[in-house]
Design a protein around this motif. Sequence first.
Motif, mmCIF file in Angstrom:
data_model
loop_
_atom_site.group_PDB
_atom_site.id
_atom_site.type_symbol
_atom_site.label_atom_id
_atom_site.label_comp_id
_atom_site.label_asym_id
_atom_site.label_seq_id
_atom_site.Cartn_x
_atom_site.Cartn_y
_atom_site.Cartn_z
ATOM 1 N N LEU A 208 -69.426 -26.468 -1.429
ATOM 2 C CA LEU A 208 -69.111 -25.322 -2.277
ATOM 3 C C LEU A 208 -70.254 -24.901 -3.197
ATOM 4 N N VAL A 209 -71.384 -25.633 -3.133
ATOM 5 C CA VAL A 209 -72.456 -25.338 -4.081
ATOM 6 C C VAL A 209 -72.981 -23.921 -3.919
ATOM 7 N N VAL A 210 -72.960 -23.404 -2.697
ATOM 8 C CA VAL A 210 -73.485 -22.049 -2.480
ATOM 9 C C VAL A 210 -72.684 -21.013 -3.266
ATOM 10 N N ALA A 211 -71.393 -21.277 -3.486
ATOM 11 C CA ALA A 211 -70.575 -20.336 -4.262
ATOM 12 C C ALA A 211 -71.090 -20.240 -5.695
ATOM 13 N N MET A 212 -71.433 -21.390 -6.308
ATOM 14 C CA MET A 212 -71.942 -21.371 -7.681
ATOM 15 C C MET A 212 -73.344 -20.778 -7.751
ATOM 16 N N LEU A 213 -74.065 -20.804 -6.606
ATOM 17 C CA LEU A 213 -75.425 -20.265 -6.581
ATOM 18 C C LEU A 213 -75.452 -18.761 -6.320
ATOM 19 N N ILE A 214 -74.409 -18.220 -5.740
ATOM 20 C CA ILE A 214 -74.427 -16.815 -5.345
ATOM 21 C C ILE A 214 -73.440 -15.965 -6.138
ATOM 22 N N THR A 215 -72.219 -16.441 -6.324
ATOM 23 C CA THR A 215 -71.166 -15.605 -6.912
ATOM 24 C C THR A 215 -71.501 -15.077 -8.312
ATOM 25 N N PRO A 216 -72.029 -15.894 -9.242
ATOM 26 C CA PRO A 216 -72.310 -15.340 -10.586
ATOM 27 C C PRO A 216 -73.315 -14.194 -10.563
#
Length: 291
Positions: A208-216
Amino acid sequence: MMVPFAASGLVDLLLDPLRYDFMVRAITTALLTAFVCALLSCWLVLVGWSLMGDAVSHAVLPGVVLAYIVGAPYAVGAAIFGFLAVGLIGALRSTSHIKEDAAIGIVFTTLFAGGLVLISVTPSHTDLNHIIFGNILGVSQSDMIQIAVLTLVLVGVIAVKKRDLTLYAFDPLHAHAIGLRPQLLGALLLAMLALTCVIALQTVGVILVVAMLITPGATALLLTQRMSRMLVLAPLMSCICTVVGLYLSYYLDTASGAMIVLTQGGVFGVIYLLTMGPAWIRRANSGRQLR
C-alpha cells in the motif's frame, strides 16, 4: 446542558486511544511517514512517476529482506534494489521493443516475487510479512527513532534542493540549459523514493506504500496548480487522513494501514467530485457556494 456532555464525549473519544503507548508511537510514526510521503508525492505526480513509485515500492522488498539477513540497515538494501529496478527497466526499454509500462510490470513483479521467496525461506524471529502489509501498531521505540532520522534527512534534502527538483519536474530542458544536471536530479529523486519506501514499510507495507506516495500529491493537484501550495496542502491532508484512519481502525477494529489508505482515497474521491466531477455535481456545489 447537551453541549458540555457532547464536548466531553468527543474529548474522551479522542483521548482514549492515547492511553496506550503503542497508539502514541503509531500515531507519531504514521504522522512522520504521512508528512514525508506527501512532500515527495508532489514531485512524483508532476514528473509522472506514479507507476515508477509503484515499481520501486515493490522492487525494494528483496533488498529489505537481504538487509535483514545480513544485519544491515533496511535503507541500504532498499536503495540498492531501487536503483537496480530502475536500471533494469531502462535496459529493457533501450535494448528491446518492449514499452516502458510493460518493462516496469515485468521488473517489479519479478523482484517482488523474489522478495516473497526470500521471506518464505528466511528463518526469522520477527514476522517479515509485516514488511508486506505493515505493522504500525507494533512500532518499537528504535523503529520510531530510525524513521524520525530518515524523515529529517529527507526533509533536509528536499529543503535544500526544492528549487532544482521543481524546475526538473516542470522543464528538465530548461534545467539543463541553466547548468543543472537533470539525470543527477532524477537519481536524487529515485534515492529519496527508495528511502521513503523504507519509512512507509512499517506503516502500510510495500503493498500500500504507493498510495501514500501518490494520493496526497494527486489530491493537492486537484485543488491548486501552484507548487508552493501543493507542498502545504498535500502534507496537511495526508496527516489529517492518517490520524482519522488510525482512530477509525482503533474503534472499528480494522487493519490500520488499510484504513489510512482508504481515508486518503475517500478524501481524493470527494475532492475530485467537487472539482472535476460531473457537471450536475459542480452546479450543485456552485449553487451552495452562492447561497
